[in-house]
Design an enzyme around this catalytic site. Structure first.
Site, short mmCIF file in Angstrom:
data_model
loop_
_atom_site.label_atom_id
_atom_site.label_comp_id
_atom_site.label_asym_id
_atom_site.label_seq_id
_atom_site.Cartn_x
_atom_site.Cartn_y
_atom_site.Cartn_z
N ASP A 80 86.76 -70.85 27.17
CA ASP A 80 87.47 -70.13 26.11
C ASP A 80 86.44 -69.62 25.11
O ASP A 80 85.75 -70.41 24.47
CB ASP A 80 88.48 -71.07 25.45
N SER A 85 82.19 -50.72 19.60
CA SER A 85 83.25 -49.73 19.82
C SER A 85 83.22 -48.58 18.81
O SER A 85 82.90 -48.78 17.63
CB SER A 85 84.60 -50.45 19.69
N GLU A 109 85.69 -47.42 17.55
CA GLU A 109 86.68 -47.74 16.51
C GLU A 109 85.99 -48.14 15.20
O GLU A 109 86.57 -48.04 14.12
CB GLU A 109 87.57 -48.90 16.97
N TYR A 135 90.83 -55.18 14.36
CA TYR A 135 90.00 -55.11 15.58
C TYR A 135 88.63 -54.51 15.26
O TYR A 135 87.59 -55.07 15.64
CB TYR A 135 90.72 -54.26 16.63
N HIS A 159 87.09 -45.41 26.98
CA HIS A 159 86.79 -45.23 28.40
C HIS A 159 87.99 -45.73 29.20
O HIS A 159 88.53 -46.79 28.97
CB HIS A 159 85.50 -45.92 28.81
O1 G4F Z 1 94.88 -45.88 23.77
P1 G4F Z 1 94.78 -46.45 22.42
O2 G4F Z 1 95.57 -47.66 22.15
O3 G4F Z 1 93.24 -46.64 22.14
P2 G4F Z 1 92.40 -46.81 20.78
O4 G4F Z 1 93.22 -47.29 19.67
O5 G4F Z 1 91.67 -45.51 20.55
O6 G4F Z 1 91.37 -47.96 21.18
C1 G4F Z 1 90.71 -47.97 22.44
O7 G4F Z 1 89.46 -47.35 22.37
C2 G4F Z 1 88.51 -48.03 21.51
C3 G4F Z 1 87.21 -47.22 21.53
O8 G4F Z 1 87.26 -46.26 20.51
C4 G4F Z 1 88.31 -49.45 21.98
F1 G4F Z 1 87.41 -50.07 21.18
C5 G4F Z 1 89.63 -50.17 21.96
O9 G4F Z 1 89.46 -51.49 22.45
C6 G4F Z 1 90.60 -49.44 22.87
O10 G4F Z 1 90.11 -49.50 24.19
O11 G4F Z 1 95.24 -45.34 21.33
C7 G4F Z 1 94.64 -44.06 21.30
C8 G4F Z 1 95.41 -43.18 20.33
C9 G4F Z 1 95.62 -43.80 18.94
O12 G4F Z 1 95.38 -42.79 17.99
C10 G4F Z 1 97.09 -44.19 18.92
O13 G4F Z 1 97.69 -44.17 17.63
O14 G4F Z 1 96.72 -42.96 20.85
C11 G4F Z 1 97.67 -43.09 19.80
N1 G4F Z 1 98.97 -43.44 20.39
C12 G4F Z 1 100.09 -42.66 20.31
N2 G4F Z 1 101.10 -43.27 20.93
C13 G4F Z 1 99.27 -44.55 21.09
C14 G4F Z 1 100.62 -44.45 21.42
N3 G4F Z 1 98.51 -45.61 21.44
C15 G4F Z 1 99.12 -46.59 22.18
N4 G4F Z 1 98.38 -47.66 22.59
N5 G4F Z 1 100.45 -46.54 22.51
C16 G4F Z 1 101.26 -45.49 22.16
O15 G4F Z 1 102.44 -45.45 22.47
#
Ligand code: G4F
Length: 324
Positions: A13, A82, A84, A116, A146
């Site tokens: 863990d 990241s 982020e 995060y 990615h």
């Molecule tokens: O796919 P997401 O959840 O990815 P996010 O937040 O960009 O984070 C990912 O990428 C990061 C690298 O920059 C990583 F560090 C992290 O661990 C992860 O892999 O959301 C992408 C975008 C956001 O703007 C969110 O508000 O999509 C928008 N979104 C709109 N509708 C949504 C949704 N995101 C999610 N998860 N679900 C929705 O229904």
């Protein structure tokens, strides 16, 4: 991978320093350690901030401190940082309206916008500290989003492609589409898609998403893993931005994904739901990969369109084969 005789799975863990140290004691002679452990869902981190902190932030500390205590200073270390971490760094409007093209690179300031991202910043700085303070070969890859067919189903890209896969399967189910959905003599629920065949009405829930206007620099995960490995093969450790240098909105992702299955107007398939908006959003991510290209000789091999189509094809095929 489980069938590979060189693969060993050790149970532990990451949040438990004793557990991490116990495992590392068995592997003190390894060459390289890659820390990809995280509670990596940004929206979930607002609801479970302490858990996210323990896994994503303190987890990295647990590995690095164990490496120091066990005198593993010559073992090479990779930290999954990241994009982020840049958070609020660029305002979308500024980025789009200014004449200058704007990118995030290794010198850009971090302004994290979520529990995060704050945990990732802590791990990033801890990695830099062991590099500078203990001379360890510790590198951080600042990876932009990615994706690929193995992406978790609650991240926006896979959520979209999975829905398309299920929807295509539903459409195929042997109901002959009768033209004129308007003929339905009751008020349709706006959250559902209707199909009518003879006297039969079939429904399918629409795709529920949050903010469609955020920009992301999306690349293919397979390409990015190669970059992680390349960082640890360098003579000196360093931090590198890994990205494509191109950015697209979620709306644009939807456009490419839906048109790949022949749907030009996806507006009737998607509902915007406040539940999927975040307390704070990262509006604009677009990286500059010059350093990785120059020093590592790395370049992304898949375009945005190829990535989207690969994910859609995977999910359409998966659901066609599943007996759902
Ligand atoms: O796919 P997401 O959840 O990815 P996010 O937040 O960009 O984070 C990912 O990428 C990061 C690298 O920059 C990583 F560090 C992290 O661990 C992860 O892999 O959301 C992408 C975008 C956001 O703007 C969110 O508000 O999509 C928008 N979104 C709109 N509708 C949504 C949704 N995101 C999610 N998860 N679900 C929705 O229904």
């Amino acid at each position: 991978i489980l069938n590979n005789e060189n693969f060993n799975l050790a149970q532990g863990d990451i949040t438990d320093a004793f557990s991490v140290s116990r495992i590392l004691k068995e592997y003190v002679h390894v060459d390289e350690i890659y820390n990809l452990a995280a509670q990596s869902h940004v929206a979930v981190s607002f609801k479970q901030p302490a858990l996210t902190w323990d896994i994503t932030g303190k987890g990295c500390l647990n590995i690095l401190q164990s490496m120091i205590d066990l005198d593993m200073l010559s073992v090479r270390f990779y930290q999954a940082s990241s994009s982020e971490m840049y958070g609020k760094n660029f305002d979308t409007r500024d980025s789009l309206l200014s004449n200058v093209e704007r990118y995030q690179d290794e010198e850009t300031k971090f302004l994290p916008q979520s529990p995060y991202a704050i945990a990732k910043c802590a791990a990033h700085y801890m990695t830099r500290l062991v590099r500078e303070g203990y001379g360890m070969h510790a590198s951080a890859g600042i990876l932009f989003n990615h994706e690929g067919p193995r992406r978790g189903e609650t991240f926006v890209t896979r959520k979209i492609t999975k829905w398309i896969g299920e929807y295509c399967k539903w459409k195929q189910k042997g109901i002959r589409l009768t033209p004129g959905v308007h003929d339905i003599d009751f008020t349709p629920n706006p959250d559902l898609i209707y199909r009518v065949a003879h006297d039969e009405v079939k429904t399918f829930p629409k795709l529920r998403l949050g903010n469609l206007e955020a920009y992301r620099d999306w690349g293919y995960a397979g390409d990015y893993v190669e970059a992680m490995w390349m960082m640890l093969q360098q003579e000196s450790p360093d931090d590198y931005v890994i990205c494509t240098g191109k950015t697209h909105t979620i709306r644009e992702f939807l456009g490419v994904a839906f048109s790949h299955v022949g749907i030009k107007d996806w507006s009737n398939c998607v509902v915007q739901d406040p539940e999927f908006y975040r307390p704070a959003e990262v509006d604009y991510l677009r990286g500059c990969n010059d350093k990785a290209v120059d020093k590592l000789g790395w370049t992304p091999k898949h375009s945005f369109e190829e990535l989207v189509r690969m994910m859609v094809d995977h999910d359409v095929k998966k659901h066609r084969n599943d007996n759902i």
